[in-house]
Design a protein around this motif. Structure first.
Motif, PDB file in Angstrom:
ATOM      1  N   MET A 174       0.834  -1.054   0.071  1.00 44.79           N
ATOM      2  CA  MET A 174      -0.021  -0.079   0.048  1.00 44.79           C
ATOM      3  C   MET A 174       0.940   1.289   0.052  1.00 44.79           C
ATOM      4  N   ILE A 175       0.480   2.110  -0.837  1.00 43.93           N
ATOM      5  CA  ILE A 175       1.188   3.438  -0.950  1.00 43.93           C
ATOM      6  C   ILE A 175       0.881   4.549   0.217  1.00 43.93           C
ATOM      7  N   ASP A 176       1.815   5.273   0.791  1.00 47.41           N
ATOM      8  CA  ASP A 176       1.492   6.095   1.869  1.00 47.41           C
ATOM      9  C   ASP A 176       1.444   7.365   1.290  1.00 47.41           C
ATOM     10  N   VAL A 177       0.020   7.747   0.871  1.00 47.59           N
ATOM     11  CA  VAL A 177      -0.134   9.069   0.073  1.00 47.59           C
ATOM     12  C   VAL A 177       0.021  10.155   0.997  1.00 47.59           C
ATOM     13  N   SER A 178      -0.048  10.021   2.322  1.00 46.09           N
ATOM     14  CA  SER A 178      -0.141  11.121   3.367  1.00 46.09           C
ATOM     15  C   SER A 178       1.505  11.732   3.382  1.00 46.09           C
ATOM     16  N   ARG A 179       2.281  10.747   2.848  1.00 42.80           N
ATOM     17  CA  ARG A 179       3.690  11.668   2.657  1.00 42.80           C
ATOM     18  C   ARG A 179       4.108  12.420   1.387  1.00 42.80           C
ATOM     19  N   MET A 180       3.173  12.414   0.379  1.00 44.70           N
ATOM     20  CA  MET A 180       2.990  12.961  -0.631  1.00 44.70           C
ATOM     21  C   MET A 180       2.373  14.287  -0.782  1.00 44.70           C
ATOM     22  N   PRO A 181       3.120  15.459  -0.884  1.00 51.79           N
ATOM     23  CA  PRO A 181       2.139  16.677  -0.568  1.00 51.79           C
ATOM     24  C   PRO A 181       1.123  16.894  -1.376  1.00 51.79           C
ATOM     25  N   THR A 182       0.977  16.685  -2.497  1.00 53.11           N
ATOM     26  CA  THR A 182      -0.258  16.635  -3.504  1.00 53.11           C
ATOM     27  C   THR A 182      -1.396  15.985  -2.943  1.00 53.11           C
ATOM     28  N   PHE A 183      -1.035  14.815  -2.416  1.00 53.92           N
ATOM     29  CA  PHE A 183      -2.064  13.860  -2.147  1.00 53.92           C
ATOM     30  C   PHE A 183      -2.551  13.861  -0.575  1.00 53.92           C
ATOM     31  N   ARG A 184      -1.879  14.940   0.054  1.00 56.20           N
ATOM     32  CA  ARG A 184      -2.449  15.074   1.449  1.00 56.20           C
ATOM     33  C   ARG A 184      -3.707  15.701   1.544  1.00 56.20           C
ATOM     34  N   ARG A 185      -4.170  16.346   0.288  1.00 57.82           N
ATOM     35  CA  ARG A 185      -5.675  16.764   0.275  1.00 57.82           C
ATOM     36  C   ARG A 185      -6.501  15.870  -0.034  1.00 57.82           C
ATOM     37  N   GLY A 186      -5.902  14.812  -0.269  1.00 60.36           N
ATOM     38  CA  GLY A 186      -6.964  13.550  -0.807  1.00 60.36           C
ATOM     39  C   GLY A 186      -8.124  13.117   0.117  1.00 60.36           C
ATOM     40  N   VAL A 187      -9.256  12.807  -0.430  1.00 53.30           N
ATOM     41  CA  VAL A 187     -10.462  12.261   0.351  1.00 53.30           C
ATOM     42  C   VAL A 187      -9.685  10.914   1.098  1.00 53.30           C
ATOM     43  N   CYS A 188      -9.133  10.179   0.520  1.00 57.43           N
ATOM     44  CA  CYS A 188      -8.683   8.924   1.195  1.00 57.43           C
ATOM     45  C   CYS A 188      -7.662   9.442   2.392  1.00 57.43           C
ATOM     46  N   VAL A 189      -7.300  10.469   2.390  1.00 55.24           N
ATOM     47  CA  VAL A 189      -6.411  10.818   3.657  1.00 55.24           C
ATOM     48  C   VAL A 189      -7.291  11.802   4.656  1.00 55.24           C
ATOM     49  N   THR A 190      -8.299  12.594   4.267  1.00 59.91           N
ATOM     50  CA  THR A 190      -8.591  13.629   4.832  1.00 59.91           C
ATOM     51  C   THR A 190     -10.227  13.416   5.339  1.00 59.91           C
ATOM     52  N   ALA A 191     -10.915  12.412   4.671  1.00 65.87           N
ATOM     53  CA  ALA A 191     -12.323  12.155   5.234  1.00 65.87           C
ATOM     54  C   ALA A 191     -12.259  11.313   6.048  1.00 65.87           C
ATOM     55  N   SER A 192     -12.921  11.645   7.138  1.00 63.28           N
ATOM     56  CA  SER A 192     -13.032  10.831   8.562  1.00 63.28           C
ATOM     57  C   SER A 192     -13.921   9.490   8.362  1.00 63.28           C
ATOM     58  N   ASP A 193     -14.642   9.447   7.360  1.00 63.03           N
ATOM     59  CA  ASP A 193     -15.450   8.048   7.050  1.00 63.03           C
ATOM     60  C   ASP A 193     -14.963   7.078   5.936  1.00 63.03           C
ATOM     61  N   VAL A 194     -13.444   7.469   5.337  1.00 59.45           N
ATOM     62  CA  VAL A 194     -12.555   6.863   4.598  1.00 59.45           C
ATOM     63  C   VAL A 194     -11.456   6.416   5.067  1.00 59.45           C
ATOM     64  N   LYS A 195     -11.267   5.246   5.259  1.00 59.83           N
ATOM     65  CA  LYS A 195      -9.813   4.592   5.967  1.00 59.83           C
ATOM     66  C   LYS A 195      -8.801   4.302   4.824  1.00 59.83           C
ATOM     67  N   PRO A 196      -7.452   4.613   4.766  1.00 61.61           N
ATOM     68  CA  PRO A 196      -6.683   3.992   3.828  1.00 61.61           C
ATOM     69  C   PRO A 196      -6.826   2.639   3.335  1.00 61.61           C
ATOM     70  N   ASP A 197      -7.021   1.681   4.177  1.00 65.65           N
ATOM     71  CA  ASP A 197      -7.373   0.418   3.791  1.00 65.65           C
ATOM     72  C   ASP A 197      -8.863   0.239   3.009  1.00 65.65           C
ATOM     73  N   ASP A 198      -9.608   1.070   3.036  1.00 69.70           N
ATOM     74  CA  ASP A 198     -11.059   1.293   2.054  1.00 69.70           C
ATOM     75  C   ASP A 198     -10.407   1.451   0.775  1.00 69.70           C
ATOM     76  N   MET A 199      -9.153   1.793   0.504  1.00 66.02           N
ATOM     77  CA  MET A 199      -8.860   2.374  -1.106  1.00 66.02           C
ATOM     78  C   MET A 199      -8.277   1.094  -1.466  1.00 66.02           C
ATOM     79  N   TYR A 200      -8.025  -0.054  -1.200  1.00 64.31           N
ATOM     80  CA  TYR A 200      -7.334  -1.166  -1.343  1.00 64.31           C
ATOM     81  C   TYR A 200      -8.309  -2.366  -1.158  1.00 64.31           C
ATOM     82  N   PRO A 201      -9.606  -2.411  -1.942  1.00 63.45           N
ATOM     83  CA  PRO A 201     -10.367  -3.313  -1.613  1.00 63.45           C
ATOM     84  C   PRO A 201     -10.074  -4.760  -2.623  1.00 63.45           C
TER      85      PRO A 201
END
Length: 101
Positions: A1-28
């Motif tokens: 799994m990629i840690d998008v929270s370490r990439m500046p552009t992706f820190r604004r992503g829903v997969c990082v910022t939304a409270s109802d989306v967990k990182p594992d949810d993006m890897y079904p």
């Protein structure tokens, strides 16, 4: 799994910022259709989905991470790469034919 929270552009992503989306949810799992639908729906509202997809497509298929990125699954991105390669070959052939005429 990629840690998008370490990439500046992706820190604004829903997969990082939304409270109802967990990182594992993006890897079904590829057979988890509900999980895939949930991850894709998160991408629909993401401000960096285009950049995320562009980043994923820049990777060779062998390096592409599983999971949903930019609203696409790894299999969908593989098909996109294949289609892009075919279109590039066709355009190059047309250009060569036009130059030879």
């Amino acid at each position: 799994m990629i840690d998008v929270s370490r990439m500046p552009t992706f820190r604004r992503g829903v997969c990082v910022t939304a409270s109802d989306v967990k990182p594992d949810d993006m890897y079904p799992h590829p057979t988890d259709l509900d999980g895939i639908a949930f991850a894709k729906s998160a991408c629909e509202f993401c401000s960096v989905a285009t950049e995320c997809l562009r980043d994923a497509l820049a990777l060779p298929t062998s390096k592409d991470q599983a999971g949903v990125r930019g609203g696409t699954t790894a299999e969908e991105r593989k098909a996109m790469r294949k289609r892009n390669r075919r279109l590039t070959r066709e355009a190059a052939k047309q250009a060569a034919d036009a130059a030879a005429a």
